[in-house]
Design a protein around this motif. Structure first.
Motif, short mmCIF file in Angstrom:
data_model
loop_
_atom_site.label_atom_id
_atom_site.label_comp_id
_atom_site.label_asym_id
_atom_site.label_seq_id
_atom_site.Cartn_x
_atom_site.Cartn_y
_atom_site.Cartn_z
N GLN A 1 0.84 -1.19 0.00
CA GLN A 1 0.00 0.00 0.00
C GLN A 1 0.87 1.24 0.00
OE1 GLN A 1 -3.14 -0.31 -0.39
NE2 GLN A 1 -3.82 1.81 -0.18
N VAL A 2 0.44 2.23 -0.74
CA VAL A 2 1.18 3.48 -0.86
C VAL A 2 0.30 4.62 -0.35
CG1 VAL A 2 2.29 5.09 -2.44
CG2 VAL A 2 2.47 2.62 -2.85
N GLN A 3 0.86 5.45 0.49
CA GLN A 3 0.15 6.63 0.98
C GLN A 3 0.87 7.88 0.50
OE1 GLN A 3 1.22 4.27 3.61
NE2 GLN A 3 -0.59 3.13 2.98
N LEU A 4 0.10 8.85 0.06
CA LEU A 4 0.66 10.12 -0.41
C LEU A 4 0.12 11.25 0.46
CD1 LEU A 4 0.19 9.76 -4.28
CD2 LEU A 4 2.09 9.01 -2.87
N VAL A 5 1.00 12.11 0.89
CA VAL A 5 0.61 13.25 1.71
C VAL A 5 1.12 14.52 1.06
CG1 VAL A 5 0.77 14.37 3.95
CG2 VAL A 5 0.63 11.88 3.80
N LEU A 20 4.46 23.20 -3.59
CA LEU A 20 3.74 22.04 -3.11
C LEU A 20 4.69 20.85 -3.00
CD1 LEU A 20 0.46 22.23 -5.22
CD2 LEU A 20 1.02 23.40 -3.08
N SER A 21 4.45 20.01 -2.00
CA SER A 21 5.21 18.78 -1.84
C SER A 21 4.24 17.61 -1.74
CB SER A 21 6.06 18.84 -0.57
OG SER A 21 6.98 19.89 -0.63
N CYS A 22 4.69 16.47 -2.19
CA CYS A 22 3.90 15.24 -2.08
C CYS A 22 4.86 14.12 -1.71
CB CYS A 22 3.20 14.93 -3.40
SG CYS A 22 2.27 13.38 -3.39
N ALA A 23 4.72 13.64 -0.49
CA ALA A 23 5.61 12.61 0.02
C ALA A 23 4.90 11.26 0.04
CB ALA A 23 6.06 12.97 1.43
N ALA A 24 5.59 10.26 -0.47
CA ALA A 24 5.04 8.90 -0.52
C ALA A 24 5.62 8.05 0.60
CB ALA A 24 5.34 8.26 -1.87
N SER A 25 4.80 7.19 1.13
CA SER A 25 5.26 6.24 2.14
C SER A 25 4.61 4.89 1.88
CB SER A 25 4.94 6.73 3.55
OG SER A 25 3.53 6.83 3.73
N GLY A 26 5.24 3.85 2.43
CA GLY A 26 4.71 2.51 2.23
C GLY A 26 5.80 1.58 1.79
N SER A 27 5.40 0.37 1.51
CA SER A 27 6.36 -0.66 1.11
C SER A 27 6.37 -0.80 -0.40
CB SER A 27 6.00 -2.00 1.77
OG SER A 27 6.03 -1.89 3.17
N PHE A 28 7.37 -0.21 -1.01
CA PHE A 28 7.53 -0.33 -2.45
C PHE A 28 8.97 -0.05 -2.81
CE2 PHE A 28 7.79 4.22 -3.04
CZ PHE A 28 7.02 4.73 -2.01
N PHE A 29 9.34 -0.46 -4.02
CA PHE A 29 10.74 -0.34 -4.43
C PHE A 29 11.04 1.01 -5.06
CE2 PHE A 29 14.88 -1.56 -5.43
CZ PHE A 29 15.15 -1.30 -6.77
N HIS A 94 -3.84 17.87 -6.52
CA HIS A 94 -3.64 16.48 -6.13
C HIS A 94 -2.38 15.94 -6.79
CE1 HIS A 94 -7.82 15.88 -4.61
NE2 HIS A 94 -8.11 16.78 -5.53
N CYS A 95 -1.64 15.13 -6.05
CA CYS A 95 -0.52 14.45 -6.69
C CYS A 95 -0.94 13.03 -7.02
CB CYS A 95 0.73 14.48 -5.83
SG CYS A 95 0.65 13.53 -4.32
N LEU A 96 -0.29 12.51 -8.03
CA LEU A 96 -0.52 11.14 -8.50
C LEU A 96 0.84 10.48 -8.68
CD1 LEU A 96 -2.29 8.89 -9.83
CD2 LEU A 96 -1.87 10.05 -12.01
N MET A 97 0.97 9.30 -8.14
CA MET A 97 2.21 8.55 -8.33
C MET A 97 1.88 7.15 -8.82
SD MET A 97 4.77 9.60 -5.26
CE MET A 97 5.13 11.32 -4.86
N TYR A 103 -1.73 5.91 -7.47
CA TYR A 103 -2.17 6.34 -6.15
C TYR A 103 -2.32 7.85 -6.14
CZ TYR A 103 -0.87 1.66 -4.73
OH TYR A 103 -0.78 0.30 -4.63
N TRP A 104 -3.38 8.32 -5.46
CA TRP A 104 -3.68 9.75 -5.39
C TRP A 104 -3.50 10.26 -3.96
CZ3 TRP A 104 -4.93 12.86 -9.48
CH2 TRP A 104 -5.30 12.23 -10.68
N GLY A 105 -3.07 11.49 -3.87
CA GLY A 105 -3.06 12.17 -2.58
C GLY A 105 -4.43 12.76 -2.30
N GLN A 106 -4.59 13.26 -1.07
CA GLN A 106 -5.90 13.77 -0.66
C GLN A 106 -6.19 15.16 -1.19
OE1 GLN A 106 -3.22 13.94 1.14
NE2 GLN A 106 -3.19 16.01 2.01
N GLY A 107 -5.16 15.85 -1.63
CA GLY A 107 -5.33 17.18 -2.20
C GLY A 107 -4.96 18.28 -1.23
N THR A 108 -4.50 19.38 -1.79
CA THR A 108 -4.19 20.56 -0.99
C THR A 108 -4.75 21.79 -1.72
OG1 THR A 108 -2.41 21.79 0.12
CG2 THR A 108 -1.89 20.88 -2.04
#
Length: 114
Positions: A1-5, A20-29, A94-97, A103-108
């Protein structure tokens, strides 16, 4: 799962700047494409800028020369530097990765107002 903030939105006067910044977290390569979209009230979501894993960028005509997208792979973060902001840039950004799936972020919220 990937989370974007996302972070960095706010109220700015015309001609001002925001980053704007968009930071990803989670288990991925790794992250392939990163992008920023925006949606203004009553309008469809539109692509603002994108950047590939190799650093190739693409911009909407309306932001060319004013916005710059960048990425820090070590920090798993995408950035959008927005200069010379205009009233019509007001929107939720919104960021998209792409990490296999998209995966989409929640938006700012970005509001350009005097």
């Amino acid at each position: 799962q990937v989370q974007l903030v996302e972070s960095g939105g706010g109220l700015v006067s015309p001609g001002g700047s925001l980053r704007l910044s968009c930071a990803a977290s989670g288990s991925f390569f790794s992250i392939s494409d990163m992008a920023w979209y925006r949606q203004a009230p009553g309008k469809q979501r539109e692509l603002v800028a994108s950047i590939s894993s190799r650093g190739s960028t693409n911009y909407a005509d309306s932001v060319k020369g004013r916005f710059t997208i960048s990425r820090d792979n070590a920090k798993k973060t995408a950035y959008l530097q927005m200069n010379s902001l205009k009233y019509e840039d007001t929107a939720v950004y919104h960021c998209l990765m792409t990490v296999g799936n998209e995966y989409w972020g929640q938006g700012t919220q970005v509001t350009v107002s005097s």
